[in-house]
Design a protein around this motif. Structure first.
Motif, short mmCIF file in Angstrom:
data_model
loop_
_atom_site.label_atom_id
_atom_site.label_comp_id
_atom_site.label_asym_id
_atom_site.label_seq_id
_atom_site.Cartn_x
_atom_site.Cartn_y
_atom_site.Cartn_z
N ILE A 215 0.87 -1.17 0.00
CA ILE A 215 0.00 0.00 0.00
C ILE A 215 0.91 1.22 0.00
O ILE A 215 1.68 1.43 0.94
N THR A 216 0.84 1.98 -1.08
CA THR A 216 1.74 3.11 -1.25
C THR A 216 1.03 4.21 -2.02
O THR A 216 -0.08 4.01 -2.54
N MET B 22 -2.64 9.16 -4.65
CA MET B 22 -3.66 8.44 -3.88
C MET B 22 -3.06 7.18 -3.27
O MET B 22 -2.24 6.51 -3.91
N PRO B 23 -3.45 6.86 -2.03
CA PRO B 23 -3.00 5.58 -1.47
C PRO B 23 -3.58 4.43 -2.30
O PRO B 23 -4.78 4.40 -2.60
N ILE C 192 -7.42 3.43 -2.88
CA ILE C 192 -8.09 3.47 -1.58
C ILE C 192 -8.67 4.86 -1.38
O ILE C 192 -8.02 5.78 -0.87
N ASP C 193 -9.90 5.04 -1.83
CA ASP C 193 -10.61 6.30 -1.63
C ASP C 193 -11.76 6.09 -0.65
O ASP C 193 -11.83 5.05 0.03
N GLU C 194 -12.68 7.06 -0.56
CA GLU C 194 -13.77 6.98 0.42
C GLU C 194 -14.69 5.79 0.17
O GLU C 194 -15.35 5.31 1.10
N TRP D 259 3.03 -1.66 4.16
CA TRP D 259 2.65 -0.27 4.01
C TRP D 259 3.90 0.56 3.71
O TRP D 259 4.99 0.33 4.24
N ASN D 260 3.72 1.58 2.86
CA ASN D 260 4.78 2.51 2.52
C ASN D 260 6.01 1.80 1.94
O ASN D 260 7.15 2.03 2.36
#
Length: 208
Positions: free
Chosen positions: A62-63, A68-69, A130-132, A179-180
């Protein structure tokens, strides 16, 4: 001695022409033919069935991508031919609490940037923003572990050679989602301007 052999063959020929002998021979012949046909069909179905032979990256990441993530993982086609009309499905399974306070295991569909391709020949980077509207929105590594989150991957397509449907499945646990991080680039250019894929670093990631 000659007379005894003649009597033996006469008896043998006589028994071969009885109804019982004919029935037994007929049944044996039918069983033999059916057995050979059954074994041949099973062997042909087993060895002629194509396999997907799709390689998935050992981890998903996840980056940030295009500001955007984004959830990203890699796939690669290990076959010599292409998989036509390939379709990818990604699902998130996790433990949720209902409004009544009950714990339930739910499955969510993850919308992909591109969930199909006309020809899958080399590599495919699968992305989910990964948005709302994403089930992963607001999630952290700790929450993924607490909810026992699991990413389920399903790939299907048509084998180019035998025109049969092939399937491949994979899954990522919460501890396999980093992550990252970012994947190491596997596309390189030669001095004469050609591109090639280096699968040596297919699974490698770097911290951002």
């Amino acid at each position: 001695m000659k007379f005894k052999l003649q009597r033996f063959f006469q008896k043998l020929g006589k028994h071969q022409h009885t109804l019982y002998a004919n029935t037994v021979v007929t049944i044996e012949a039918m069983i033999g033919v059916m057995g050979i046909a059954l074994m041949t069909g099973l062997a042909f179905a087993r060895f002629s069935r194509p396999t997907a032979r799709v390689m998935f990256s050992r981890v998903a990441i996840i980056t940030q991508h295009e500001g955007m993530p984004t959830l990203i993982f890699r796939t690669a086609n290990q076959r010599r031919n292409m998989i036509l009309e390939a379709q990818m499905g990604v699902y998130l399974m996790r433990d949720d609490i209902t409004l009544e306070g009950e714990s339930i295991r739910k499955i969510y569909d993850l919308k992909l940037v591109r969930n199909q391709t006309p020809s899958f020949s080399l590599s495919w980077s699968v992305m989910h923003i990964i948005d709302e509207s994403s089930p992963l929105y607001g999630m952290t590594a700790e929450l993924l572990t607490q909810t026992q989150a699991l990413l389920m991957i399903s790939l299907s397509g048509i084998d180019e050679t035998v025109a049969q449907i092939v399937h491949a499945r994979h899954s990522y646990g919460a501890n396999e989602i980093l992550w990252n991080h970012q994947f190491v680039d596997i596309i390189h250019n030669t001095p004469d301007g050609h591109r090639y894929f280096d699968y040596t670093h297919f699974h490698d990631v770097l911290p951002v």
